[in-house]
Design a protein around this motif. Structure first.
Motif, short mmCIF file in Angstrom:
data_model
loop_
_atom_site.label_atom_id
_atom_site.label_comp_id
_atom_site.label_asym_id
_atom_site.label_seq_id
_atom_site.Cartn_x
_atom_site.Cartn_y
_atom_site.Cartn_z
N ALA A 184 77.11 -11.36 -21.66
CA ALA A 184 77.23 -10.71 -22.99
C ALA A 184 76.40 -9.78 -23.19
O ALA A 184 76.20 -9.05 -22.21
CB ALA A 184 77.01 -11.86 -23.97
N GLY A 185 76.15 -9.42 -24.54
CA GLY A 185 75.16 -8.22 -24.65
C GLY A 185 75.54 -6.97 -24.18
O GLY A 185 76.87 -6.80 -24.21
N SER A 186 74.80 -5.97 -23.96
CA SER A 186 75.08 -4.77 -23.85
C SER A 186 75.79 -4.62 -22.37
O SER A 186 76.48 -3.53 -22.06
CB SER A 186 73.63 -3.73 -23.52
OG SER A 186 72.67 -4.46 -22.80
N VAL A 187 75.63 -5.31 -21.51
CA VAL A 187 76.32 -5.61 -20.19
C VAL A 187 77.80 -5.47 -20.68
O VAL A 187 78.55 -4.70 -19.96
CB VAL A 187 75.67 -6.63 -19.29
CG1 VAL A 187 76.56 -6.63 -17.91
CG2 VAL A 187 74.17 -6.49 -18.86
N GLY A 259 77.24 -8.84 -29.46
CA GLY A 259 76.62 -7.63 -30.35
C GLY A 259 77.80 -6.56 -30.27
O GLY A 259 78.84 -6.74 -30.42
N SER A 260 77.06 -5.27 -30.63
CA SER A 260 75.84 -4.67 -30.94
C SER A 260 75.32 -5.42 -32.43
O SER A 260 75.89 -6.12 -33.12
CB SER A 260 75.94 -3.35 -31.07
OG SER A 260 76.29 -3.00 -32.15
N LEU A 311 83.83 -1.15 -27.98
CA LEU A 311 84.03 -0.31 -29.31
C LEU A 311 82.73 -0.99 -30.28
O LEU A 311 82.80 -0.66 -31.53
CB LEU A 311 85.07 -0.49 -29.82
CG LEU A 311 86.30 -0.01 -29.11
CD1 LEU A 311 87.78 0.17 -29.73
CD2 LEU A 311 85.83 1.66 -28.60
N ARG A 312 82.25 -2.14 -30.09
CA ARG A 312 81.53 -2.77 -31.13
C ARG A 312 80.22 -2.15 -31.19
O ARG A 312 78.86 -2.69 -30.77
CB ARG A 312 81.22 -4.27 -30.67
CG ARG A 312 82.62 -5.02 -30.27
CD ARG A 312 82.48 -6.58 -29.94
NE ARG A 312 83.63 -7.17 -29.79
CZ ARG A 312 83.85 -8.32 -29.30
NH1 ARG A 312 82.75 -9.07 -28.86
NH2 ARG A 312 84.81 -8.89 -28.58
N GLU A 313 79.96 -0.99 -31.76
CA GLU A 313 78.63 -0.43 -32.08
C GLU A 313 78.70 0.08 -33.47
O GLU A 313 77.76 0.90 -33.72
CB GLU A 313 78.72 0.98 -31.05
CG GLU A 313 78.69 0.58 -29.68
CD GLU A 313 77.57 0.00 -29.00
OE1 GLU A 313 76.52 -0.15 -29.73
OE2 GLU A 313 77.56 -0.44 -27.83
N ASP A 314 79.38 -0.16 -34.30
CA ASP A 314 79.41 0.18 -35.60
C ASP A 314 79.59 1.60 -35.81
O ASP A 314 78.90 2.41 -36.25
CB ASP A 314 78.15 -0.20 -36.45
CG ASP A 314 78.38 -0.05 -38.03
OD1 ASP A 314 79.39 -0.03 -38.57
OD2 ASP A 314 77.59 -0.04 -38.77
N ARG A 315 80.66 2.17 -34.89
CA ARG A 315 80.98 3.51 -34.97
C ARG A 315 82.29 3.81 -35.53
O ARG A 315 83.15 4.33 -35.21
CB ARG A 315 80.88 4.06 -33.65
CG ARG A 315 79.36 3.99 -33.04
CD ARG A 315 79.38 4.71 -31.56
NE ARG A 315 77.93 4.53 -30.91
CZ ARG A 315 77.85 4.72 -29.63
NH1 ARG A 315 78.85 5.07 -29.00
NH2 ARG A 315 76.46 4.66 -29.47
#
Length: 573
Positions: A184-187, A259-260, A311-315
């Motif tokens: 999970a996470g940033s990886v 996340g993120s 895509l999960r970066e709130d961008r």
DNA sequence: GCCGTTTTCGGCCCGACTGTTTTCAGTCG
């Protein structure tokens, strides 16, 4: 672009205020502004002058004014003032694991700790034990944190971390008690650098899983181990966090731990708006779970289409998912060939044929061979006569190969004066000309940008290789003005490369997105020097996905026929 | 500091683990 500088300024402002004990939500607002500016694909100066910056959620009156001030004067007076009010060395201490703003503030005001060295001295004395909330174990923890901080190598590249994570997943995944397991996470989001590895497990026997996890062969230190989560250190400085949940919570937990943090905050906000509550166990209406088993169910119940992890970066992905307008992202299987491959003719370690066969095994239909040009002596760059001999060898090889085509190419140096290293008559005879900078990194922005612009203006140049020259963790990008480069590339039909080598990933995600928005063609290439290097295509494709790229945006996702018609574009221009 | 089809004031995501605590603060993700 000033985006990075402004992002860093907000980060520092947040750090200083946090140590001073400012309102945590205010601190968080600056951190959010920092991440928003960092993630922008457009030039902040443009957004600011058009007034659009105030339209961005999370940027309000205060932060917009600071941005304007910085763009005008090169400083934020609020930051300068705040920074003067605390010792410079304190900000660094936030990086020490286990040491937070509250403790740093306490040590500063009570023991005059103003730097890392003063912290170490304080840790040796007795006075620290007299502070409220301070005990022997806590002091010991901070001491260990200092040691870890001093030996840390910073964030590691994804290419280094991913194999380690996958090995852990494979080993734990063999347990009978492990129903599901995933990184999970940033990886999982394929960020270019990684701070630690997050592993999520679904199991009804968490104790046994945690027991096994803390006893994995490569574990060097157990940092924490509870009944549902544990943290260990492996391979030197790399931390791995494990979380175990009930199988029924798998989807909610996977969303949560992927996340993120910014993306999760948005999801929770949507849940609240809908009269629901989202945590790592479920999406709840009152006490009742309305979605939890799969990620798809959680997103769907929140009124969103499924958001791919990259895509999960709130961008902007939340807004797009609301309207079911997320892009259909490129996949590794869409790639038809590699357009930046070296051989033992220059600094590679395999023959052209070996590289071609390795490409064919990966399902590709073509590859171009792009050895260095003559001026790059250190890499055995090819003089004109050798390149001509290599072209003959490629012809002979193509006559033998079935279902595969080797394209003739070069990675031609963009020289310090802006000329390329081969004459046009020669370049015209090649299929794929990649032009790259390998010297004069310290030139001014105007000089280095000018060099790339003249390469772009050359109709024989198809692709600009690793456009910013950065090496993650070791070399900053050269001072190129990418905005000008992208506009020129869009104008001339020259493509920009996403170099997939794990220390490059250049263009990066946000630059790739900006390039696509401007209508620039993108090529994802590995810059391979041996057959195994070809595997890094995965990193390049996921970087492209983080840049919202679809198959149609990527030139080497085209068939050979279609690619050739693009390569011939210069002739018909 | 940011934000608002319940709000221009009063909220701001939520929970695990640790250590110092007799009920919780700090850190982390």
């Amino acid at each position: 672009m000033k985006n990075e500088e402004i992002s860093a300024a907000f980060q520092t402002l947040a750090d200083v205020l946090e140590i001073k004990g400012a309102n945590a939500f205010r601190v968080n607002a600056y951190r959010r502004a920092s991440r928003i500016v960092e993630g922008l694909s457009a030039d902040i100066a443009e957004l600011s002058s058009s007034g659009a910056v105030r339209e961005i959620p999370g940027i309000g009156e205060g932060t917009a004014t600071l941005i304007e001030e910085y763009l005008e004067t090169g400083k934020m007076s609020a930051l300068e003032d705040e920074r003067k009010s605390i010792p410079k060395g304190l900000i660094e201490l936030l990086e020490v694991p286990g040491l937070g703003p509250k403790t740093i503030g306490l040590l500063w005001t009570k023991l005059n700790v103003r730097s890392l060295s003063k912290l170490k001295r304080a840790l040796r004395g007795d006075k620290i034990l007299e502070l409220p909330g301070m005990g022997k174990k806590k002091v010991e923890n901070i001491r260990a944190g200092v040691t870890a901080y001093e030996s840390r190598s910073g964030r590691l590249t994804l290419g280094v971390v991913l194999p380690i994570g996958r090995r852990i997943v494979e080993e734990l995944g063999r347990m009978r008690e492990v129903k599901r397991i995933e990184l999970a996470g940033s990886v999982r989001r394929y960020r270019e650098t990684i701070g630690d590895i997050d592993v999520l497990v679904a199991s009804t026997s968490p104790d046994r899983v945690i027991e096994a996890f803390t006893h994995l062969e490569h574990v060097e230190e157990v940092l924490a181990a509870g009944s549902t989560k544990a943290s260990v250190r492996v391979s030197g400085a790399l931390q791995v966090d494990l979380r175990v949940v009930e199988p029924a919570s798998w989807g909610a937990a996977l969303v949560y731990f992927t996340g993120s943090a910014d993306h999760n905050v948005r999801l929770r906000g949507l849940a609240i708006d809908a009269g629901l509550k989202l945590n790592e166990y479920a999406l709840l209406k009152g006490e009742r779970a309305v979605a939890s088993r799969t990620e798809e169910a959680v997103y769907s119940r929140l009124g969103l289409s499924y958001v791919p992890p990259e895509l999960r970066e709130d961008r902007g992905e939340i807004e797009a998912a609301m309207k079911d307008e997320l892009p259909d992202l490129i996949e590794l299987g869409d790639v038809c060939g590699d357009l930046h491959v070296h051989s033992d003719w220059s600094d590679g370690h395999a023959t052209i044929e070996d590289m071609a066969l390795a490409c064919r095994r990966r399902g590709y239909r073509y590859m171009s061979i792009n050895d260095h040009s003559k001026s790059l002596g250190i890499a055995h760059g090819l003089a004109i006569e050798r390149l001509e001999r290599q072209m003959e060898e490629v012809d002979a090889l193509n006559a033998r190969l079935r279902n595969f085509t080797v394209l003739k190419g070069t990675e031609v140096d963009i020289l310090s004066d802006g000329n390329v290293d081969f004459p046009d008559e020669l370049l015209e005879r090649l299929d794929v000309v990649v032009a790259s900078i390998h010297s004069g990194f310290a030139q001014s922005s105007d000089q280095i940008t000018g060099r790339i612009l003249s390469a772009i203006a050359n109709p024989n140049v198809d692709i600009i290789g690793h456009p910013t020259g950065r090496l993650l963790g070791s070399r900053e990008p050269y001072a190129v003005d990418l905005e000008r480069v992208m506009n020129a590339a869009a104008e001339s039909g020259t493509a920009l490369e996403i170099n997939a080598y794990h220390e490059r990933l250049d263009l990066n995600d946000t630059n790739a997105r900006r390039a696509r928005d401007l209508g620039v063609g993108i090529v994802i290439s590995t810059d391979s020097h041996r057959p195994d290097d070809l595997d890094s295509m995965e990193l390049g494709v996921h970087t492209a996905r983080r840049g919202w790229l679809r198959r149609a945006d990527v030139l080497n996702a085209r068939t050979l026929r279609s690619l050739r018609s693009w390569l011939r574009r210069a002739d018909v221009r």
